[in-house]
Design a protein around this motif. Structure first.
Motif, mmCIF file in Angstrom:
data_model
loop_
_atom_site.group_PDB
_atom_site.id
_atom_site.type_symbol
_atom_site.label_atom_id
_atom_site.label_comp_id
_atom_site.label_asym_id
_atom_site.label_seq_id
_atom_site.Cartn_x
_atom_site.Cartn_y
_atom_site.Cartn_z
ATOM 1 N N ILE A 59 0.847 -1.186 0.000
ATOM 2 C CA ILE A 59 0.000 0.000 0.000
ATOM 3 C C ILE A 59 0.888 1.244 0.000
ATOM 4 N N THR A 61 1.043 5.193 0.884
ATOM 5 C CA THR A 61 0.362 6.169 1.725
ATOM 6 C C THR A 61 0.976 7.547 1.539
ATOM 7 N N GLY A 64 0.602 8.979 5.943
ATOM 8 C CA GLY A 64 -0.086 7.943 6.696
ATOM 9 C C GLY A 64 -1.482 7.606 6.203
ATOM 10 N N THR A 65 -1.994 8.334 5.204
ATOM 11 C CA THR A 65 -3.331 8.062 4.668
ATOM 12 C C THR A 65 -3.219 7.134 3.459
ATOM 13 N N PRO A 66 -3.896 5.978 3.495
ATOM 14 C CA PRO A 66 -3.821 5.041 2.359
ATOM 15 C C PRO A 66 -4.296 5.694 1.054
ATOM 16 N N GLN A 67 -3.518 5.459 -0.021
ATOM 17 C CA GLN A 67 -3.852 6.014 -1.332
ATOM 18 C C GLN A 67 -4.067 4.929 -2.377
ATOM 19 N N LYS A 69 -3.464 0.663 -3.233
ATOM 20 C CA LYS A 69 -3.082 -0.682 -2.821
ATOM 21 C C LYS A 69 -2.864 -1.492 -4.099
#
Length: 154
Positions: A59, A61, A64-67, A69
């Motif tokens: 993943i 990020t 720290g925010t998932p963008q 996968k």
């Protein structure tokens, strides 16, 4: 459901196939994060499962925010082929949105040809294709520049 759209991108390079495959293809997102994206964006790649081979899920990020996968679906170290799918959605509603198949073919002159076939399983227009083609081209030129610069520094 939107029909799938596929397009190919091809570049020739004087860089040996094994270097392009191992340092650009396998490490594509890591290369982009390390060499193209400004550090203040806080981009990172994290392994969610797997050891880097087929079935590995990673993943990307930003702060720290998932963008994004993605899952590695094919990897042949001898024939320099690599494929991965982008995964969108969450939980039971995950779906594969884009398949990227990359191959590096050695050339007789010691260089290689890099080919990337991208299949998008959701709506895409010519502008999207043009953008992705230009973006990968810019990344590849940046890769060549870092390799050339590195060999000049030695």
């Amino acid at each position: 459901m939107a029909k799938a759209t596929s397009f190919e991108i091809e570049f020739t390079s004087s860089i040996p196939a094994s270097k392009v495959f191992h340092d650009f293809v396998i490490r594509l997102f890591e290369f982009v994060i390390d060499n193209i994206i400004p550090t203040h964006f806080g981009m990172a790649i994290t392994n969610l499962e797997g050891d880097g081979g087929v079935g590995t899920i990673k993943i990307m990020t930003i702060d720290g925010t998932p963008q994004t996968k993605y899952k590695i679906t094919g990897l042949d170290l001898e024939n320099f082929t690599h494929s991965m799918v982008m995964i969108e959605g969450t939980g039971d509603e995950e779906y594969e949105s884009t398949l990227t198949e990359m191959k590096v073919i050695p050339s007789a002159n010691g260089g290689c040809t890099f080919i990337s076939k991208i299949t998008v399983f959701k709506g895409v227009d010519e502008g999207d294709i043009e953008f992705q083609t230009e973006q990968i081209g810019q990344w590849f030129k940046a890769f060549e520049g870092t390799v050339t610069q590195g060999s000049n520094d030695e």
